[in-house]
Motif scaffolding. Structure first.
Motif, PDB file in Angstrom:
ATOM      1  N   CYS A  65       0.829  -1.204   0.000  1.00 50.71           N
ATOM      2  CA  CYS A  65       0.000   0.000   0.000  1.00 50.71           C
ATOM      3  C   CYS A  65       0.865   1.256   0.000  1.00 50.71           C
ATOM      4  O   CYS A  65       0.535   2.245  -0.672  1.00 50.71           O
ATOM      5  CB  CYS A  65      -0.914   0.001   1.221  1.00 50.71           C
ATOM      6  SG  CYS A  65      -2.240  -1.225   1.181  1.00 50.71           S
ATOM      7  N   ALA A  66       1.978   1.222   0.744  1.00 50.50           N
ATOM      8  CA  ALA A  66       2.872   2.386   0.768  1.00 50.50           C
ATOM      9  C   ALA A  66       3.474   2.653  -0.599  1.00 50.50           C
ATOM     10  O   ALA A  66       3.619   3.800  -1.030  1.00 50.50           O
ATOM     11  CB  ALA A  66       3.982   2.167   1.806  1.00 50.50           C
ATOM     12  N   VAL A  67       3.815   1.579  -1.319  1.00 47.89           N
ATOM     13  CA  VAL A  67       4.441   1.722  -2.640  1.00 47.89           C
ATOM     14  C   VAL A  67       3.437   2.196  -3.683  1.00 47.89           C
ATOM     15  O   VAL A  67       3.717   3.105  -4.480  1.00 47.89           O
ATOM     16  CB  VAL A  67       5.080   0.385  -3.064  1.00 47.89           C
ATOM     17  CG1 VAL A  67       5.554   0.461  -4.514  1.00 47.89           C
ATOM     18  CG2 VAL A  67       6.242   0.031  -2.137  1.00 47.89           C
ATOM     19  N   PHE A  68       2.242   1.595  -3.683  1.00 51.38           N
ATOM     20  CA  PHE A  68       1.289   1.858  -4.761  1.00 51.38           C
ATOM     21  C   PHE A  68       0.374   3.053  -4.489  1.00 51.38           C
ATOM     22  O   PHE A  68      -0.046   3.740  -5.429  1.00 51.38           O
ATOM     23  CB  PHE A  68       0.431   0.608  -5.021  1.00 51.38           C
ATOM     24  CG  PHE A  68       1.189  -0.527  -5.642  1.00 51.38           C
ATOM     25  CD1 PHE A  68       1.550  -0.497  -6.986  1.00 51.38           C
ATOM     26  CD2 PHE A  68       1.576  -1.621  -4.888  1.00 51.38           C
ATOM     27  CE1 PHE A  68       2.257  -1.536  -7.562  1.00 51.38           C
ATOM     28  CE2 PHE A  68       2.275  -2.664  -5.454  1.00 51.38           C
ATOM     29  CZ  PHE A  68       2.626  -2.627  -6.790  1.00 51.38           C
ATOM     30  N   PHE A  69       0.038   3.294  -3.223  1.00 53.31           N
ATOM     31  CA  PHE A  69      -0.910   4.349  -2.904  1.00 53.31           C
ATOM     32  C   PHE A  69      -0.274   5.591  -2.297  1.00 53.31           C
ATOM     33  O   PHE A  69      -0.907   6.631  -2.211  1.00 53.31           O
ATOM     34  CB  PHE A  69      -1.992   3.836  -1.936  1.00 53.31           C
ATOM     35  CG  PHE A  69      -2.735   2.633  -2.436  1.00 53.31           C
ATOM     36  CD1 PHE A  69      -3.015   2.476  -3.791  1.00 53.31           C
ATOM     37  CD2 PHE A  69      -3.146   1.655  -1.555  1.00 53.31           C
ATOM     38  CE1 PHE A  69      -3.692   1.364  -4.251  1.00 53.31           C
ATOM     39  CE2 PHE A  69      -3.841   0.535  -2.010  1.00 53.31           C
ATOM     40  CZ  PHE A  69      -4.107   0.389  -3.364  1.00 53.31           C
ATOM     41  N   HIS A  70       0.997   5.476  -1.840  1.00 52.96           N
ATOM     42  CA  HIS A  70       1.657   6.601  -1.177  1.00 52.96           C
ATOM     43  C   HIS A  70       3.062   6.786  -1.733  1.00 52.96           C
ATOM     44  O   HIS A  70       4.003   6.982  -0.985  1.00 52.96           O
ATOM     45  CB  HIS A  70       1.728   6.380   0.335  1.00 52.96           C
ATOM     46  CG  HIS A  70       0.406   6.196   0.999  1.00 52.96           C
ATOM     47  ND1 HIS A  70      -0.359   7.250   1.430  1.00 52.96           N
ATOM     48  CD2 HIS A  70      -0.295   5.070   1.296  1.00 52.96           C
ATOM     49  CE1 HIS A  70      -1.477   6.780   1.983  1.00 52.96           C
ATOM     50  NE2 HIS A  70      -1.456   5.461   1.914  1.00 52.96           N
TER      51      HIS A  70
END
Length: 436
Positions: free
Chosen positions: A196-201
């Motif tokens: 989630c950190a890589v793709f959304f943030h």
């Protein structure tokens, strides 16, 4: 007659014969790694960020809080043939953030040194036995549950702040056991959180947080003053002693035993050493020990092998923390809070069970829980200390009969047996007053 520094154990003889590793030992060690990667490191990183540490200081903070404990754990696990794990107190991490905001790093180091010295003296003089006799464990665990509850509430607030990432991470943690119970759901939650950190943030996770490289201790000299004694050292000692009692209960529940004096002495020595590298107080890590000492970790006499393997892995992670910390420090705060909260769910459950499940000292435990939850600070002393003080006062006033019964059951001869460490051979024992 001089006291022994630590109680004698099985030692290092016949180690080659006794060290027989099974697949369940290895699995327990790998499962325990989840609490390092998904719990301890993000929590320590969060404190380092709030304290304004550089990447090098943050890596030293993590390394010295964990590596010193890992070395002591390997020694104690082999020497006593019991699965020990000493590490920077997770309970203490909760109260470190406001301390770092109030004091400079040298002053914090001074507080850590005082706390470590006090821990050593508490164990060496046998004072830990007095504490175990007069302070009900439910009151301590009520305080722990109240202080840690902020991490549980962080799960809810993180999902509310970041619904997409929060739902995916929490959903993976809750639903994955339906597919298989062979892989701990914590590590799945960690993997989903990184995704989630890589793709959304990607913007928040980008940039530079400092230099990368192997971790080395950043030595910092202590600065002592009167304020740190009550504000820093005393709460850390109480947190560490609470961790010692939790670890003691975990081992007893799994058919193991330990000397409270020896454990506290080792915690104190490790804390003093770690302090000069910004590491805080070292004590027993209850959640990890619950895995390493549990029935699923193999035969009882071989479970110490899993602890040795795990602690070896911890040392590797500590050396690489200079690479891991800059990455983790760039993760969005909501994701770190959510992962930390998930990592603490087991500890929250066990603390609440220990505080209220037995049916004794419930009013004292409730008072300690509520004060710990309130985060109130009086006279510069934090909520954990006041939770213990007022929880004990409530117990004395409202549960005096239970308290007297607890004391009556803790006669010296019983405490002496509790202080012994069993081995294959009879050997002189040391009771909690340090008498051979």
């Amino acid at each position: 007659m001089m006291r022994r520094l630590i109680e004698p154990g099985d030692g290092f003889k016949n180690l080659k014969q006794d060290f027989k590793c099974e697949s369940r030992n290895i699995f327990a060690a790998l499962t325990s790694m989840v609490f390092v990667l998904a719990g301890a490191i993000p929590m320590l990183s969060s404190v380092a960020v709030s304290a304004g540490m550089t990447s090098a200081q943050a890596a030293s903070f993590v390394m010295c809080s964990m590596a010193i404990g890992g070395l002591i754990s390997i020694f104690a696990s082999i020497y006593y043939r019991t699965p020990f794990y000493f590490a920077g107190s997770l309970t203490a991490i909760v109260v470190l953030k406001p301390m770092f905001e109030q004091f400079t790093l040298p002053e914090m180091v001074g507080g850590f040194v005082i706390a470590g010295t006090a821990l050593f003296l508490v164990g060496y003089t046998g004072m830990i036995g007095w504490i175990s006799r007069y302070l009900p464990l439910p009151v301590i665990l009520g305080m722990v549950a109240g202080v840690f509850m902020s991490y549980g509430l962080g799960i809810v607030s993180s999902i509310a702040s970041d619904p997409l990432s929060g739902t995916l991470i929490a959903g993976a943690f809750v639903a994955f056991p339906l597919l298989t119970k062979k892989v701990p759901p914590h590590i799945i939650a960690l993997a989903v959180g990184i995704g989630c950190a890589v793709f959304f943030h990607s913007t928040a996770a980008g940039g530079s947080a400092g230099s990368y490289g192997l971790s080395l201790p950043v030595l910092t000299g202590p600065d002592f003053n009167g304020n740190i004694l009550l504000t820093v050292s005393l709460p850390l000692v109480i947190m560490a002693v609470a961790d010692v009692f939790k670890g003691y209960g975990v081992l007893k529940a799994n058919g193991c035993d330990l000397s409270l004096n020896s454990v506290t002495v080792l915690s104190g020595l490790g804390s003093v050493l770690a302090a000069f590298g910004l590491g805080h107080t070292i004590s027993l890590a209850g959640p990890v020990m619950a895995i390493l000492a549990g029935e699923d970790a193999g035969k009882r006499e071989r479970r110490f092998a899993g602890a040795v393997i795990y602690c070896g892995g911890v040392l590797v992670i500590c050396v690489l923390s200079g690479i891991l910390i800059p990455f983790i420090m760039r993760l969005p705060g909501t994701i770190i809070d959510l992962i930390c909260g998930i990592a603490m769910t087991g500890l929250l459950v066990s603390s609440l069970q220990g505080a209220f499940g037995a049916g004794n000292f419930q009013m004292g435990a409730l008072a300690a829980f509520l004060i710990g939850l309130s985060k109130v600070s009086l006279l510069g002393i934090g909520a954990p200390v006041w939770a213990i003080v007022f929880g004990w006062i409530v117990t004395l006033c409202m549960e005096n009969g239970q308290w007297r019964e607890m004391i009556a059951q803790g006669r010296p001869e019983k405490r002496q047996r509790a202080g012994r460490h069993p081995s294959s051979k009879e050997r002189p024992s040391i009771n909690e007053n340090g008498v051979s």
